[in-house]
Enzyme design. Sequence first.
Site, PDB file in Angstrom:
ATOM      1  N   LYS A   1       9.039 -11.544  -2.582  1.00  0.00           N
ATOM      2  CA  LYS A   1       8.803 -12.187  -1.284  1.00  0.00           C
ATOM      3  C   LYS A   1       8.161 -13.570  -1.410  1.00  0.00           C
ATOM      4  O   LYS A   1       7.648 -13.955  -2.456  1.00  0.00           O
ATOM      5  CB  LYS A   1       7.961 -11.261  -0.400  1.00  0.00           C
ATOM      6  CG  LYS A   1       8.844 -10.124   0.169  1.00  0.00           C
ATOM      7  CD  LYS A   1       8.178  -9.341   1.255  1.00  0.00           C
ATOM      8  CE  LYS A   1       9.214  -8.348   1.817  1.00  0.00           C
ATOM      9  NZ  LYS A   1       8.582  -7.330   2.653  1.00  0.00           N
TER      10      LYS A   1
ATOM     11  N   ARG B   1       8.838  -0.498  -2.247  1.00  0.00           N
ATOM     12  CA  ARG B   1      10.225  -0.874  -1.895  1.00  0.00           C
ATOM     13  C   ARG B   1      10.592  -2.112  -2.704  1.00  0.00           C
ATOM     14  O   ARG B   1      10.007  -3.172  -2.519  1.00  0.00           O
ATOM     15  CB  ARG B   1      10.308  -1.161  -0.389  1.00  0.00           C
ATOM     16  CG  ARG B   1      11.700  -1.566   0.076  1.00  0.00           C
ATOM     17  CD  ARG B   1      11.695  -1.904   1.561  1.00  0.00           C
ATOM     18  NE  ARG B   1      13.023  -2.239   2.033  1.00  0.00           N
ATOM     19  CZ  ARG B   1      13.592  -3.444   1.904  1.00  0.00           C
ATOM     20  NH1 ARG B   1      12.934  -4.424   1.320  1.00  0.00           N
ATOM     21  NH2 ARG B   1      14.801  -3.655   2.379  1.00  0.00           N
TER      22      ARG B   1
HETATM   23  N1  HH2 Z   1      11.023  -5.859   3.782  1.00  0.00           N
HETATM   24  C1  HH2 Z   1      12.291  -6.292   4.021  1.00  0.00           C
HETATM   25  C2  HH2 Z   1      13.208  -5.463   4.676  1.00  0.00           C
HETATM   26  N2  HH2 Z   1      12.852  -4.201   5.060  1.00  0.00           N
HETATM   27  N3  HH2 Z   1      11.251  -2.477   5.188  1.00  0.00           N
HETATM   28  C3  HH2 Z   1      10.005  -2.036   4.975  1.00  0.00           C
HETATM   29  N4  HH2 Z   1       9.656  -0.795   5.346  1.00  0.00           N
HETATM   30  N5  HH2 Z   1       9.065  -2.816   4.356  1.00  0.00           N
HETATM   31  C4  HH2 Z   1       9.343  -4.096   3.948  1.00  0.00           C
HETATM   32  O1  HH2 Z   1       8.430  -4.775   3.416  1.00  0.00           O
HETATM   33  C5  HH2 Z   1      10.668  -4.601   4.180  1.00  0.00           C
HETATM   34  C6  HH2 Z   1      11.616  -3.750   4.821  1.00  0.00           C
HETATM   35  C7  HH2 Z   1      12.709  -7.652   3.576  1.00  0.00           C
HETATM   36  O2  HH2 Z   1      13.239  -7.633   2.275  1.00  0.00           O
HETATM   37  P1  HH2 Z   1      14.804  -7.667   1.906  1.00  0.00           P
HETATM   38  O3  HH2 Z   1      15.511  -6.480   2.449  1.00  0.00           O
HETATM   39  O4  HH2 Z   1      14.906  -7.838   0.437  1.00  0.00           O
HETATM   40  O5  HH2 Z   1      15.362  -9.001   2.558  1.00  0.00           O
HETATM   41  P2  HH2 Z   1      16.250  -9.287   3.839  1.00  0.00           P
HETATM   42  O6  HH2 Z   1      15.463  -8.852   5.043  1.00  0.00           O
HETATM   43  O7  HH2 Z   1      16.500 -10.765   3.797  1.00  0.00           O
HETATM   44  O8  HH2 Z   1      17.516  -8.476   3.714  1.00  0.00           O
END
Ligand code: HH2
Length: 302
Positions: free
Chosen positions: A233, A267
Amino acid sequence: MSLRATERTETVFRVRGTDHRLGRRTWIMGIVNVTPDSFYDGGRFADPGRAVEHGLSLASEGADILDVGGESSRPGSDPVPAEEERRRVVPVIAELRRRTATLISVDTTKLEVAEAALDAGADIVNDISASGLDPRVLVLAARHGAGFVMMHMKGTPKTMQDAPRYDDAVAEIRAFLAGKIAAALASGLAVESIVLDPGIGFGKCLEDNLVLLNHLDALASLDRPVLVGVSRKAFIGRLLDAAPDDRLEGTIAAAVLGVVRGAHILRVHDVQAVGRAARVADAILAAPPGPAPTEGDVRRAG
Ligand code: HH2
């Protein structure tokens, strides 16, 4: 500054009638983004076949949960229509369900998507709005006996990084999650099916993220397992002046500190690397306590 680990609580996570014990071994949730635009892996697994292969390889690396998402929630992003999100995630979930026994979560805030995902075999709803965008997801999750991850977010992905401000981020987020637990119970969800997440990077400035991670143990008294998402992040990028591709070491450092501070589930994109780091952290934390301090130590410490 203190680096004493808080005793990680041992607790039950109930998913579709099965009680999983959490707290001894850190669980790893592997990220499967079926999106063209996620901040790190956008476009890599937008093809359903590739997403399934990626999910299976994360399972073989030891993921305890596969988190399938069809909408990026990166800062400034626009929502995806429900029909499009469903089209992205449902075939992937159905095929993963056919080919692995690993638990599957759907990363969505939308009722229609959550419902189709649960019907296709998902076990857990991972809702970054903690049911704030559609409270009916709580009733849906309860009806399916699904697990429910409730995450704190200030605002929506579109606006959340527009100068977020807290008087006391830890206290506010703890109170928010306590309120959401009450709402979930009122909707019929079993308390054992709830997981809490402070929402690292969701409407938080750099300092807020660091304080939340360093005080994750403040959530322990809510008596539910804690999940944290730190993977690659922006706060790590800010600290290291590094692009998402170059944030693995920072991710491992934040993940291990999360475990020391009581996180039950991490995660992550990098299941093998973070899983290995967590296994070592778990073993160290499980070692017997050292000798009690002598009177001399106490006097010297002042
Ligand atoms: N972070 C992201 C998405 N979903 N869910 C939970 N429970 N906690 C988190 O910290 C969280 C989440 C963001 O990360 P990512 O899926 O890698 O990116 P993007 O939203 O751009 O798909």
